[in-house]
Motif scaffolding. Structure first.
Motif, PDB file in Angstrom:
ATOM      1  N   GLU A  79       0.839  -1.192   0.000  1.00  0.00           N
ATOM      2  CA  GLU A  79       0.000   0.000   0.000  1.00  0.00           C
ATOM      3  C   GLU A  79       0.872   1.239   0.000  1.00  0.00           C
ATOM      4  OE1 GLU A  79      -2.804  -0.295   3.182  1.00  0.00           O
ATOM      5  OE2 GLU A  79      -3.569  -2.223   2.475  1.00  0.00           O
ATOM      6  N   ARG A  80       0.517   2.204  -0.834  1.00  0.00           N
ATOM      7  CA  ARG A  80       1.315   3.415  -1.017  1.00  0.00           C
ATOM      8  C   ARG A  80       1.582   4.122   0.311  1.00  0.00           C
ATOM      9  NH1 ARG A  80       2.609   6.940  -5.223  1.00  0.00           N
ATOM     10  NH2 ARG A  80       1.417   5.681  -6.662  1.00  0.00           N
ATOM     11  N   GLY A  81       0.600   4.273   1.137  1.00  0.00           N
ATOM     12  CA  GLY A  81       0.775   4.974   2.393  1.00  0.00           C
ATOM     13  C   GLY A  81       1.789   4.302   3.307  1.00  0.00           C
TER      14      GLY A  81
ATOM     15  N   ILE B  86       4.379   2.572   2.337  1.00  0.00           N
ATOM     16  CA  ILE B  86       5.738   2.599   1.767  1.00  0.00           C
ATOM     17  C   ILE B  86       6.535   3.732   2.408  1.00  0.00           C
ATOM     18  CG2 ILE B  86       7.057   3.068  -0.327  1.00  0.00           C
ATOM     19  CD1 ILE B  86       4.873   1.622  -1.893  1.00  0.00           C
ATOM     20  N   TYR B  87       5.864   4.874   2.677  1.00  0.00           N
ATOM     21  CA  TYR B  87       6.570   6.054   3.175  1.00  0.00           C
ATOM     22  C   TYR B  87       6.567   6.158   4.689  1.00  0.00           C
ATOM     23  CZ  TYR B  87       6.127   7.164  -1.728  1.00  0.00           C
ATOM     24  OH  TYR B  87       6.201   7.119  -3.079  1.00  0.00           O
TER      25      TYR B  87
END
Length: 80
Positions: A73-75, A77-78
């Motif tokens: 999930e993109r969120g 990753i960071y």
């Protein structure tokens, strides 16, 4: 003369015999590539590269373990 004789012999071979000959030719090409310091991928045909890749994949662990879906999930990753 030898080339023509070999062509005549090849025309009389079965499919399995032709596969054996093709494997032998590939081995010779591979050995020549090793002596010339040419990377395998550069001297190999697309079929040879695909077979090499499949062989590499077959050697990978068969545990079935992977990253959880949440890891993609993109969120997430960071997040650090």
């Amino acid at each position: 003369m030898l080339r023509e004789t070999l062509k005549k012999e090849i025309d009389q071979l079965s499919e399995s015999q032709l596969r054996t000959i093709a494997d032998f030719v590939a081995l010779i090409k591979k050995q020549q590539g090793l002596t010339q310091n040419v990377p395998f991928w550069q001297g190999a045909t697309p079929m040879e590269r695909a077979e090499d890749f499949r062989g590499w994949v077959a050697q990978l662990s068969q545990t079935g373990l992977s990253l959880p879906d949440q890891a993609f999930e993109r969120g997430n990753i960071y997040d650090g």
